[in-house]
Each structure stands twice: as structure tokens, then as C-alpha cells.
Write a protein that holds these residues in place. Structure first.
Motif, short mmCIF file in Angstrom:
data_model
loop_
_atom_site.label_atom_id
_atom_site.label_comp_id
_atom_site.label_asym_id
_atom_site.label_seq_id
_atom_site.Cartn_x
_atom_site.Cartn_y
_atom_site.Cartn_z
N THR A 143 25.50 29.79 37.84
CA THR A 143 24.60 29.81 36.68
C THR A 143 23.27 30.46 37.02
N ASP A 144 22.98 30.65 38.33
CA ASP A 144 21.75 31.33 38.73
C ASP A 144 21.81 31.62 40.23
N VAL A 145 20.93 32.52 40.66
CA VAL A 145 20.76 32.83 42.08
C VAL A 145 19.26 32.71 42.36
N LYS A 177 24.37 33.06 30.62
CA LYS A 177 24.29 34.10 31.63
C LYS A 177 25.08 33.62 32.84
N VAL A 178 26.03 34.44 33.26
CA VAL A 178 26.85 34.12 34.41
C VAL A 178 26.53 35.14 35.51
N TYR A 179 26.28 34.64 36.70
CA TYR A 179 25.98 35.49 37.86
C TYR A 179 27.22 35.57 38.76
N PHE A 180 27.39 36.74 39.39
CA PHE A 180 28.42 36.88 40.40
C PHE A 180 27.73 37.26 41.70
N PHE A 181 27.91 36.42 42.71
CA PHE A 181 27.23 36.56 43.99
C PHE A 181 28.24 36.94 45.07
N VAL A 185 28.91 49.35 47.28
CA VAL A 185 29.75 48.32 46.69
C VAL A 185 29.39 48.20 45.22
N VAL A 186 30.40 48.03 44.38
CA VAL A 186 30.21 47.92 42.94
C VAL A 186 30.80 46.60 42.47
N HIS A 187 30.06 45.92 41.58
CA HIS A 187 30.61 44.80 40.82
C HIS A 187 31.06 45.38 39.49
N ARG A 188 32.36 45.41 39.25
CA ARG A 188 32.90 45.91 37.98
C ARG A 188 33.33 44.70 37.14
N TRP A 189 32.58 44.42 36.08
CA TRP A 189 32.87 43.31 35.18
C TRP A 189 33.91 43.77 34.15
N THR A 190 34.97 42.97 33.99
CA THR A 190 36.00 43.29 33.00
C THR A 190 36.25 42.08 32.11
N LEU A 191 36.65 42.37 30.87
CA LEU A 191 37.08 41.33 29.92
C LEU A 191 38.49 41.68 29.50
N ASP A 192 39.42 40.80 29.82
CA ASP A 192 40.84 41.02 29.52
C ASP A 192 41.31 42.40 30.00
N GLY A 193 40.82 42.80 31.16
CA GLY A 193 41.24 44.05 31.79
C GLY A 193 40.45 45.29 31.39
N ASP A 194 39.57 45.16 30.39
CA ASP A 194 38.76 46.30 29.93
C ASP A 194 37.38 46.25 30.59
N SER A 195 36.98 47.36 31.19
CA SER A 195 35.69 47.44 31.88
C SER A 195 34.54 47.24 30.89
N GLN A 196 33.61 46.36 31.26
CA GLN A 196 32.45 46.06 30.43
C GLN A 196 31.14 46.54 31.06
N ALA A 197 31.07 46.52 32.38
CA ALA A 197 29.84 46.93 33.07
C ALA A 197 30.14 47.17 34.55
N GLU A 198 29.33 48.05 35.15
CA GLU A 198 29.40 48.29 36.59
C GLU A 198 27.99 48.26 37.16
N SER A 249 25.09 40.24 40.53
CA SER A 249 24.92 40.86 39.23
C SER A 249 25.17 39.78 38.19
N SER A 250 24.87 40.08 36.94
CA SER A 250 25.05 39.05 35.91
C SER A 250 25.53 39.67 34.61
N LYS A 251 26.06 38.80 33.76
CA LYS A 251 26.54 39.21 32.44
C LYS A 251 26.12 38.14 31.45
N ARG A 252 25.58 38.59 30.34
CA ARG A 252 25.22 37.68 29.25
C ARG A 252 26.44 37.52 28.34
N LEU A 253 26.87 36.29 28.17
CA LEU A 253 28.06 36.00 27.37
C LEU A 253 27.65 35.36 26.04
#
Length: 135
Positions: free
Chosen positions: A35-37, A59-63, A74-87, A101-105
Motif C-alpha cells: 500500500t506504500d513504500v 494506489k497499489v505499489y509494486f516493489f 528493468v521495466v515494471h510492465r503493469w497489465t490488466l487481464d493480459g492487456d498492457s496498461q503502463a510501463e 512503481s505504482s498504479k491508481r486503481l
């Protein structure tokens, strides 16, 4: 026969000396959703499921804690149901490098979220969670 055995042993020894050890290729020491870093450390581990909270932006963080990847990208590639949403790309500048990195849901973004960890164009690990709308 003795010469053949000696040559085989020398060849094996040279392969050990000149081959790159597995740890030198780089490892992911930790990877988690939080939930935070704070101070370059995740404060918690949200687990495999996040529930939609109406009226809230979550907001969800990926550490990731990366080891022995200095000089790579290195890239964090965020996907939703297999579709790329952000890099989000990171240039790794040391033997131990912590990145996030983080994504607002929002409501309506429910489904299977994943982050692919991509190093120099190749997916080296994937982590995921379900964003669930119980309404």
C-alpha cells in the motif's frame, strides 16, 4: 588414455573458471505489492486480493529488490487481464537496487492485475493480484 583424461579435466576446470555463475546474472531478492513504500521499503504485503472501495482511489505499489543487475534496464510492465496498461523503466545503477512503481486503481478496473519484471527485453518474473468488486 591418461592424456585424454587430463585434457578433459583441464577443459572442465576452464569451463568452471570462465563460466558466469548463476548469481552474477542477477536475481530478484524480493518482489511484492504494497500500500506504500517508505524509506525504500514496502510497508506491507497486500496479498493476492484487493477489494474495490467505492468513493476511493486505491494506489497499489509494486516493489522489487534487485541484485547483481548493475548496468541493465528493468521495466515494471503493469497489465490488466493480459492487456498492457503502463510501463515504468529503471536504469539499474548498483549491485543492490530497490525500485518501485505504482498504479491508481478505480472502481471498474477490476480483474487480474499483474506486473511483469522485464530485464533487457525479457520477462524474468511476474507477480499478480485480483482486484475484486464485491458490489
Amino acid at each position: 588414455m591418461c592424456k585424454t583424461l587430463v585434457r578433459a579435466m583441464v577443459a572442465s576446470a576452464l569451463m568452471l573458471v570462465f563460466s558466469l555463475p548463476a548469481w552474477a546474472e542477477g536475481t530478484i531478492a524480493r518482489a511484492q505489492f504494497s500500500t506504500d513504500v517508505i524509506d525504500r521499503e514496502p510497508i506491507d504485503d497486500i496479498g493476492p486480493t484487493v477489494k474495490v472501495e467505492y468513493g476511493e482511489i486505491q494506489k497499489v505499489y509494486f516493489f522489487t529488490d534487485l541484485r547483481d543487475m548493475s548496468g541493465t534496464r528493468v521495466v515494471h510492465r503493469w497489465t490488466l487481464d493480459g492487456d498492457s496498461q503502463a510501463e515504468v523503466a529503471f536504469d539499474i545503477g548498483g549491485d543492490r537496487w530497490r525500485v518501485w512503481s505504482s498504479k491508481r486503481l478505480l472502481p471498474g478496473f477490476d480483474g487480474k492485475w499483474a506486473v511483469e519484471i522485464v530485464q533487457d527485453g525479457e520477462i524474468i518474473e511476474t507477480r499478480s493480484f485480483d482486484y475484486v468488486d464485491d458490489y
